[in-house]
Design a protein around this motif. Sequence first.
Motif: not given
Length: 787
Positions: A27-50
Amino acid sequence: MEETRNSITDIWGERTPYKGDWPVRVDQRTLEEPDHWVQSACVLCSAGCGLDIGVKNGRIVGVRGRAVDAVNHGRLGPKGLHGWVANNSPDRLKTPLIRRNGKLTAASWDEAMDVIVKKSKEIIEKHTGLGIGFYTSGQLFIEDYYTLGVIGKAGIGTPHMDGNTRLCTATSAAALKVSFGSDGQPGSYTDLDTTDVIMHVGHNIASQQTVLWMRILDRLAGPNPPKLIVIDPRATYTAEKATVHLAPRVGTNIPVMNGLLNLIIQSGRTDNGYIEAHTVGFEELKAIVSKWPPERVEAISGVPADKLRAAAEILASTNTLVSTVLQGVYQSMQATAAAVQVNNVHLIRGLIGRPGCGIYQMNGQPTAQNTRETGADGDMPAFRNWDNREHIQQLADLWNVDIDTIPHWAPPTHAMQLFRYAEQGSIKLLWISATNPAVSMPDLARIRKILQKEDLLVIVQDCFMNETAALADVVLPAAIWGEKTGTFTCVDRTVHISHKAVEPPGEARADLDIFIEYARRMDFRDKDGAPLIKWNSPEEAFEAWKACTKGRPCDYTGMSYAKLSEGSGIQWPCNEQYPNGTPHLYCDGVFNTSFENAETFGYDLDTGAAITAEAYKAINPNGKAFIKGADYIPPAEEPNDDYPLWLTTGRVVYHFHTRTKTGRAKALQEAAPDAYVQISEADAARYGIAEGDMVEVVSRRGKVLEPARIGGIIPGHVFIPFHYGYWDDPGRSRAANELTITEWDPVSKQPQFKYAAVKISKAGEGVLHKIGTALGIVNDQPQKVEG
Ligand SMILES: Nc1nc2c(c(=O)[nH]1)N[C@H]1C(S)=C(S)[C@@H](COP(=O)(O)OP(=O)(O)OC[C@H]3O[C@@H](n4cnc5c(=O)[nH]c(N)nc54)[C@H](O)[C@@H]3O)O[C@H]1N2
Ligand SMILES: Nc1nc2c(c(=O)[nH]1)N[C@H]1C(S)=C(S)[C@@H](COP(=O)(O)OP(=O)(O)OC[C@H]3O[C@@H](n4cnc5c(=O)[nH]c(N)nc54)[C@H](O)[C@@H]3O)O[C@H]1N2
Ligand code: SF4
Ligand SMILES: [Mo]
């Protein structure tokens, strides 16, 4: 713009039925084409989605789920796809602020830190470190919490430190400790892929961990769908899919769970071999639950006896079971006692410690697990026991301080007591980081009064001018997720790294840097005169944390920043023995209950009275799990003629907490722009209220005005989401916590947000009604609910 779906109208996205493995869907949602991607995980609940953060010209422009991630296999929910927008919000805090002549005015970091350090030193000199309190979060990183914990315990020597995790998952920790000897979830999300039965108790997982729900929906859409038992007084999205939905009156989890346990035992399908070999206390449990035949359960909880029987039959006959427990239990009556009964279902049927069998005493916040692990809440680092001198000596050795510097004469102070001490004046400095108590604590009129006290210095470390910051004496602007590097652990013990993707706005600083700067200015030292905090970067902090976990149940020593960055999620314990992490705990039926290992010596479930070290030695469970029963105790506040209805509170799918992030994401805010009061059709008719009418809701503590939403809840109950405070100026009183009570669970000390007595009256026709129905969106509770 690239958007793989509209997650506002299509919350969970397309089904990808389980077959052999859970398929990848990115699943993706980007408003513009990124020049690069950085590894993280979501901090909006405990599920912990990468997820990966898309960056263009130094700004976040979107996110994309990580296909390889252990948790989400690429998927993201509405908050994950939209919440990042808040990072770019123009109203981020950009400079420190100091209250001067009653007004918060811009200041330099030097000035702000001077005020804090001068006051800290003055308090320590006059009143000792006991005059200083910290109230932190479930949303920072391991590195931040561990550093704060060492500062509090070994620098200042104050026991007054807790997290908002007290409001969130204190009961999760307590229930795990009581049954299994220590915190830490026994199972793994992969259990959802194979289990035959899933039970959700007081947990609306469809709305609150949308990606875990996608995993369940994909099971339901595939071969051998699991049966679902849902226990919730409302007809939630989760309940909509239930095989059996039990809708008890609020506060009656104990009668319902005891009723289920009684029927399971009566059916003769307990695993007696497992009970004998791996548990203590079964006979006591049996005696208590035998007093709860289905008819008595029905009389107290309103759950029809035949429905209870249907649920019990499923639980008694299954060979695998995943249970999840959350706020409908933790924030209600007899929280720990009720949560423990879910553990008991697993123990008496031997459904633990193997694939397909998982207990999730769920977390809510993304990093709540870490507040508990690191001891930035009322725990000791790495699940050490405050009452075990050997454990405290280990910390003293690690930090090179005298053992008596570390407060351990009593359990650390819990958040409700922190605010009480501030109210009474013994706490004179309260440092609040990454939480918004002026909206999230119970009985807000009281909390506001405390925060405004003349003799209390309130420091707020946040990224926005929230309701609490508005009352502070010093405000510190924080860098947030995406702007700082750190690690955190989701419910099933999976650890992720989140790398810094962009610079913070203005002069905002990473929480870790703020805490380290404070330690440096306070000149905290160890026994040999070296600086107490010996690290300066997130990676060094993580290495220090690893050393603290060595040999403990939450062993991180086999992880590193490099290893976390190569893969996408590692489950602790990860050490020499388990270099790639560990999916299941307690596979050998040996629990962390030995005297040497136990994180707690336990409590009386009714009163919270602590069991002493001597008494524990005498019981000596020696690795067996505790089966602890509890009988029903009526609630602290019940409806009467003046306040005839039950209030309960909770969440909607589109918002996170006090909306400091999701309220700034246009799509989410438009989907759920305002609070509401949910009432049953019967009560609507009784009070002459139509959908959208303004309703005044009054409790003994305060009142709010909310538009009505009718249906999906049992009669006699009202529900208000707690997300809506005042920073975006609604022009009326609307925060649910104006109404809630100052009561807490005797064991976990978690406040009871899920019941209070209220009265309602119609205050006007539906002119102010602006909830999402206008968009054709029904937030959370569309259905009728049966008795
Ligand atoms: N969308 C969204 N997701 C979130 C969050 C968010 O704010 N928004 N927050 C995260 C956090 S921190 C947390 S803690 C979790 C919380 O996640 P949940 O616990 O699922 O959320 P709540 O809505 O607080 O409460 C769950 C349910 O408890 C029910 N309930 C109320 N009283 C009782 C009772 O007496 N017995 C039973 N059995 N049920 C009862 C309510 O009807 C409600 O549906 O969500 C996490 N995920
Ligand atoms: N009535 C009722 N009340 C409840 C609940 C309920 O169900 N009903 N649920 C309770 C639960 S489970 C929870 S978890 C709490 C949540 O309550 P809070 O913790 O008060 O809620 P948030 O809005 O998440 O507050 C987090 C704050 O941290 C800031 N922040 C975010 N990231 C960072 C960061 O990296 N650094 C810093 N310094 N700040 C940051 C955000 O801007 C925000 O102001 O509410 C509790 N209150
Ligand atoms: S389920 Fe939770 S962690 Fe996953 S994307 Fe949604 S809010 Fe983020
Ligand atoms: Mo929470």
